[in-house]
Design an enzyme around this catalytic site. Structure first.
Site, PDB file in Angstrom:
ATOM      1  N   HIS A   5      -2.290   1.120   0.452  1.00 41.42           N
ATOM      2  CA  HIS A   5      -2.585   2.061   1.543  1.00 41.42           C
ATOM      3  C   HIS A   5      -3.639   3.069   1.134  1.00 41.42           C
ATOM      4  O   HIS A   5      -3.840   3.337  -0.054  1.00 41.42           O
ATOM      5  CB  HIS A   5      -1.314   2.809   1.964  1.00 41.42           C
ATOM      6  CG  HIS A   5      -0.730   3.639   0.861  1.00 41.42           C
ATOM      7  ND1 HIS A   5       0.078   3.110  -0.119  1.00 41.42           N
ATOM      8  CD2 HIS A   5      -0.859   4.957   0.559  1.00 41.42           C
ATOM      9  CE1 HIS A   5       0.415   4.059  -0.971  1.00 41.42           C
ATOM     10  NE2 HIS A   5      -0.146   5.196  -0.586  1.00 41.42           N
ATOM     11  N   TYR A  51      -2.993   6.657  -9.502  1.00 42.38           N
ATOM     12  CA  TYR A  51      -3.676   7.867  -9.035  1.00 42.38           C
ATOM     13  C   TYR A  51      -4.102   8.714 -10.220  1.00 42.38           C
ATOM     14  O   TYR A  51      -3.445   8.723 -11.264  1.00 42.38           O
ATOM     15  CB  TYR A  51      -2.730   8.744  -8.202  1.00 42.38           C
ATOM     16  CG  TYR A  51      -2.470   8.277  -6.798  1.00 42.38           C
ATOM     17  CD1 TYR A  51      -3.385   8.521  -5.780  1.00 42.38           C
ATOM     18  CD2 TYR A  51      -1.286   7.622  -6.478  1.00 42.38           C
ATOM     19  CE1 TYR A  51      -3.127   8.120  -4.471  1.00 42.38           C
ATOM     20  CE2 TYR A  51      -1.017   7.211  -5.179  1.00 42.38           C
ATOM     21  CZ  TYR A  51      -1.943   7.466  -4.183  1.00 42.38           C
ATOM     22  OH  TYR A  51      -1.683   7.070  -2.901  1.00 42.38           O
ATOM     23  N   ARG A  69       5.164   0.887  -3.018  1.00 40.76           N
ATOM     24  CA  ARG A  69       4.408   1.181  -1.807  1.00 40.76           C
ATOM     25  C   ARG A  69       3.451   0.036  -1.500  1.00 40.76           C
ATOM     26  O   ARG A  69       2.763  -0.463  -2.392  1.00 40.76           O
ATOM     27  CB  ARG A  69       3.551   2.452  -1.976  1.00 40.76           C
ATOM     28  CG  ARG A  69       4.259   3.773  -2.147  1.00 40.76           C
ATOM     29  CD  ARG A  69       5.129   4.228  -0.988  1.00 40.76           C
ATOM     30  NE  ARG A  69       4.785   3.802   0.363  1.00 40.76           N
ATOM     31  CZ  ARG A  69       3.856   4.333   1.149  1.00 40.76           C
ATOM     32  NH1 ARG A  69       3.144   5.352   0.733  1.00 40.76           N
ATOM     33  NH2 ARG A  69       3.629   3.889   2.366  1.00 40.76           N
ATOM     34  N   TYR A  86       1.924   0.369  -5.853  1.00 45.56           N
ATOM     35  CA  TYR A  86       2.484   1.077  -7.000  1.00 45.56           C
ATOM     36  C   TYR A  86       3.975   1.370  -6.781  1.00 45.56           C
ATOM     37  O   TYR A  86       4.426   1.522  -5.645  1.00 45.56           O
ATOM     38  CB  TYR A  86       1.701   2.374  -7.284  1.00 45.56           C
ATOM     39  CG  TYR A  86       1.659   3.371  -6.148  1.00 45.56           C
ATOM     40  CD1 TYR A  86       2.703   4.256  -5.925  1.00 45.56           C
ATOM     41  CD2 TYR A  86       0.549   3.439  -5.308  1.00 45.56           C
ATOM     42  CE1 TYR A  86       2.661   5.183  -4.893  1.00 45.56           C
ATOM     43  CE2 TYR A  86       0.491   4.357  -4.266  1.00 45.56           C
ATOM     44  CZ  TYR A  86       1.552   5.223  -4.066  1.00 45.56           C
ATOM     45  OH  TYR A  86       1.499   6.128  -3.042  1.00 45.56           O
ATOM     46  N   HIS A 128      -4.625   7.090   2.139  1.00 46.14           N
ATOM     47  CA  HIS A 128      -4.205   8.307   2.847  1.00 46.14           C
ATOM     48  C   HIS A 128      -5.393   8.882   3.619  1.00 46.14           C
ATOM     49  O   HIS A 128      -6.516   8.911   3.100  1.00 46.14           O
ATOM     50  CB  HIS A 128      -3.707   9.356   1.854  1.00 46.14           C
ATOM     51  CG  HIS A 128      -2.472   8.945   1.112  1.00 46.14           C
ATOM     52  ND1 HIS A 128      -1.209   9.252   1.548  1.00 46.14           N
ATOM     53  CD2 HIS A 128      -2.314   8.229  -0.024  1.00 46.14           C
ATOM     54  CE1 HIS A 128      -0.323   8.756   0.698  1.00 46.14           C
ATOM     55  NE2 HIS A 128      -0.967   8.125  -0.270  1.00 46.14           N
TER      56      HIS A 128
HETATM   57 FE   FE2 Z   1      -0.084   6.945  -1.809  1.00 50.50          FE
END
Ligand code: FE2
Length: 227
Positions: free
Chosen positions: A152, A100, A149, A139, A154
């Site tokens: 995905h 991110y 995770r 990640y 969001h």
């Molecule tokens: Fe996330």
């Protein structure tokens, strides 16, 4: 007996450590009936810019973002299947390497100079929305030893009524990390499929992008669960 109408995870789910501190310590208040009819702001076309729903373009600096191009589309509807037009749909996600752009990010996977990882759009008169993006990578997230995770995206939605507010996550079919992810596992088992997008070969764009369908219900017993 399992409550089949319940699709939201419990507010406190100790395996998902963040819920220990952020879950409410007092009983929830019921929203008064007359407040449910309060109108939310209506979003006009003017607030969405040309490339806001194209994450393969809205962060470009000197080239194409890296990774697998995807198109994500679906219908936003109420519990009776009626389309919700002009709903604001916002998304954010990691890049193809699972990174991110965020000051608190600790994963040392590479940033992509041509990928922002955020976008928004409005549903049309049939409740339909679509985005182009890059398939996000998995990640690590530090919840427990070797926690990763699943891939995905969001989602945040604002519909037309006070109750039509949803923050959720979309997953990809067949992810081997589902069984190890406490966020995914916190959702009641019968409702997990609602969070997994469907691969749509018929909607892929030859030579350009794979396609996934993710329909969203904003309230009622078939609703998509709240994160
Ligand atoms: Fe996330």
């Amino acid at each position: 007996m399992e409550d089949l109408e319940k699709v939201d995870p419990p507010l406190l789910y100790p395996d998902y450590k963040s819920t220990i501190l952020r879950s409410p310590t007092k009983p929830l208040m019921i929203v008064k009936e007359h407040l449910k009819d309060l109108s939310l702001p209506v979003f006009g076309e003017s607030m969405v810019q040309k490339y806001d729903n194209d994450l393969t373009k809205n962060g470009r600096i000197n080239g194409e973002p890296l990774g697998e191009r995807i198109r994500v589309s679906g219908k936003v509807m109420d519990e009776d299947g009626r389309p919700i037009p002009n709903a604001l749909v916002e998304i954010w996600q990691a890049n193809s390497a699972g990174r991110y752009i965020h000051k608190a990010e600790i994963h040392d996977a590479p940033l992509d100079p041509n990928f922002l990882g955020a976008g928004r759009t409005l549903t049309d008169s049939h409740g339909m929305y679509s985005f182009y993006s890059i398939k996000p990578g998995a990640y690590p997230w530090g919840n427990h030893y070797n926690a990763w995770r699943p891939n995905h995206i969001h989602f945040s939605l604002i519909g037309r009524q006070f109750e039509q507010r949803l923050v959720t996550q979309m997953y990809f079919p067949g992810d081997p990390l589902f069984e190890f992810d406490p966020i995914f596992q916190s959702v009641p088992a019968h409702a997990r499929d609602l969070l997994i997008a469907k691969f749509r070969m018929d909607q892929t764009e030859p030579e350009f992008a794979l396609a996934y369908e993710f329909n969203i219900v904003l309230n009622g017993k078939n609703k998509t669960h709240f994160e």
